[in-house]
Each structure stands twice: as structure tokens, then as C-alpha cells.
Design a protein around this motif. Structure first.
Motif, mmCIF file in Angstrom:
data_model
loop_
_atom_site.group_PDB
_atom_site.id
_atom_site.type_symbol
_atom_site.label_atom_id
_atom_site.label_comp_id
_atom_site.label_asym_id
_atom_site.label_seq_id
_atom_site.Cartn_x
_atom_site.Cartn_y
_atom_site.Cartn_z
ATOM 1 N N ALA A 128 0.836 -1.205 0.000
ATOM 2 C CA ALA A 128 0.000 0.000 0.000
ATOM 3 C C ALA A 128 0.870 1.255 0.000
ATOM 4 O O ALA A 128 0.585 2.220 -0.717
ATOM 5 N N VAL A 129 1.960 1.249 0.774
ATOM 6 C CA VAL A 129 2.863 2.416 0.816
ATOM 7 C C VAL A 129 3.589 2.547 -0.521
ATOM 8 O O VAL A 129 3.650 3.637 -1.104
ATOM 9 N N ILE A 130 4.129 1.437 -1.029
ATOM 10 C CA ILE A 130 4.862 1.474 -2.303
ATOM 11 C C ILE A 130 3.946 1.911 -3.444
ATOM 12 O O ILE A 130 4.331 2.736 -4.283
ATOM 13 N N ASN A 131 2.727 1.400 -3.479
ATOM 14 C CA ASN A 131 1.782 1.784 -4.542
ATOM 15 C C ASN A 131 1.430 3.262 -4.453
ATOM 16 O O ASN A 131 1.327 3.952 -5.470
ATOM 17 N N ARG A 132 1.251 3.767 -3.232
ATOM 18 C CA ARG A 132 0.965 5.201 -3.045
ATOM 19 C C ARG A 132 2.134 6.033 -3.552
ATOM 20 O O ARG A 132 1.954 7.059 -4.216
ATOM 21 N N VAL A 133 3.352 5.588 -3.257
ATOM 22 C CA VAL A 133 4.541 6.314 -3.720
ATOM 23 C C VAL A 133 4.611 6.275 -5.246
ATOM 24 O O VAL A 133 4.868 7.293 -5.889
ATOM 25 N N GLY A 134 4.354 5.112 -5.837
ATOM 26 C CA GLY A 134 4.383 4.987 -7.302
ATOM 27 C C GLY A 134 3.374 5.893 -7.973
ATOM 28 O O GLY A 134 3.688 6.617 -8.927
ATOM 29 N N ARG A 135 2.149 5.885 -7.469
ATOM 30 C CA ARG A 135 1.110 6.760 -8.036
ATOM 31 C C ARG A 135 1.488 8.233 -7.838
ATOM 32 O O ARG A 135 1.334 9.051 -8.733
#
Length: 194
Positions: A128-135
Motif C-alpha cells: 500500500a505504501v509502495i503503490n501510493r509512492v508509485g502513483r
């Protein structure tokens, strides 16, 4: 004189709601003070900012544990930030100390290299953190909000496949502070499938 109406800005994380705040990508929690001057913030709605932030402290501890304490910087971060997080978060502290165990470190060929303390972590929360950073990072680099047009997935690698590593070397890179480096790219013919 009539005022010019403010143009709506959409949340760069979900793309569904109006941005009313700014969110740090990567999370400010993974850096130590003094904070780097080039922290990146992106427009975000309250929901994405608040829901995303709830995993940041745990992410800080997981990143610190993975980085180790083999340099003055990583030792300082562990002692002053990760341990402080554990001292304040009883649930997380209990998880780390109750679920952690000694494991053998092995080479790819199976040779035992020594022992380490391993703690299982939630792939769902980490992703969830990595996906938020990617977006979030997509927005400043490409000037667009991914929104629902794209699915973002993250996977932990023990090692990166050689052909992928070779391809990634050609991509531009970004950096936040002295600790966070990343590479980014999108396919011109399919920007939302990159």
C-alpha cells in the motif's frame, strides 16, 4: 472585478476526489531530521492522505530493519527513529518481538552465511505504501494523475531478473535526500501500462 474561479485539482493518488491536502511521496517518515530540502509533495484528498499515512510508521521500521545498522546513518536512523516508533507503538512492538525469530542467511546456492533476526511483515501494508509512492511520483514526472486508468502493483524481489535490471539501467532516475533513489519510465504507446 470578478475573481477567476480556482481550477479543481484531483488527488494524484486515487484520481477520484478533489485534492484538499498535499502528501509526501515517499513518506516523510522514512527520512530523519533535518529533512532533505527536496521532499516531494503531491496533491491528495484527505482520505488518501490519512489512510496512506497510517502505514508510514510501520514502513519506517521495516525499511530500517532491512537497511540494517551497518553505517553511522543507518544506525542513527534505527536508534533515533525506528526504535522510537516501536517505543510508542505497542501493537507494532509486540508484533516485532513476538513474531521475530533467528533465521539462517543463505547464498543462492544454499551456503549458510550466518544468522539474522527476521520479522514477518504485512505485504499488503508494505505494498500500500509502495503503490501510493508509485502513483504519487507519476504525477510530478508526467504531469498526469493515474487514477483508475491504471493498476499499480508492487512485488518484493530477492534479486532483480537480469533482463529487467538491464532495461531499468537505461531509465532516468530520481532521488530524494541521500537515501531514496528510484527509476521511472513509461511506454509512449501505452503510458498507463508502463
Amino acid at each position: 472585478m470578478a475573481s477567476i474561479p480556482r481550477r479543481k485539482q484531483w488527488c494524484s493518488i486515487c484520481g477520484m476526489r478533489e485534492a484538499t491536502t498535499r502528501d509526501h511521496v515517499p513518506p516523510k517518515a522514512i527520512f530523519h531530521e533535518p529533512y532533505p530540502p527536496n521532499l516531494i509533495t503531491v496533491p491528495a484528498c484527505d482520505k488518501c492522505n490519512n489512510e496512506g499515512s497510517k502505514y508510514d510508521s510501520e514502513f519506517r521500521v521495516v525499511v530500517s530493519m532491512n537497511a540494517g545498522i551497518d553505517s553511522p546513518r543507518t544506525d542513527y536512523f534505527w536508534r533515533c527513529y525506528a526504535l522510537r516508533t516501536l517505543a510508542r507503538n505497542n501493537r507494532l512492538k509486540t508484533h516485532v518481538f513476538d513474531s521475530g525469530r533467528r533465521v539462517n542467511l543463505t547464498s543462492p546456492s544454499g551456503i549458510i552465511l550466518g544468522e539474522a533476526f527476521a520479522v514477518p511483515y504485512s505485504v499488503r501494508k508494505h505494498s500500500a505504501v509502495i503503490n501510493r509512492v508509485g502513483r504519487g511520483l507519476y504525477y510530478p514526472h508526467f504531469g498526469q494523475v493515474l487514477g483508475r486508468r491504471a493498476s499499480v502493483q508492487s512485488k518484493p524481489f530477492q534479486s532483480m531478473p537480469a533482463e529487467f535490471a538491464e532495461m531499468v539501467k537505461k531509465w532516468p532516475w530520481g532521488r530524494v535526500g541521500g537515501e531514496f533513489f528510484y527509476r521511472f519510465c513509461r511506454a509512449a504507446d501505452s503510458p498507463f501500462s508502463s
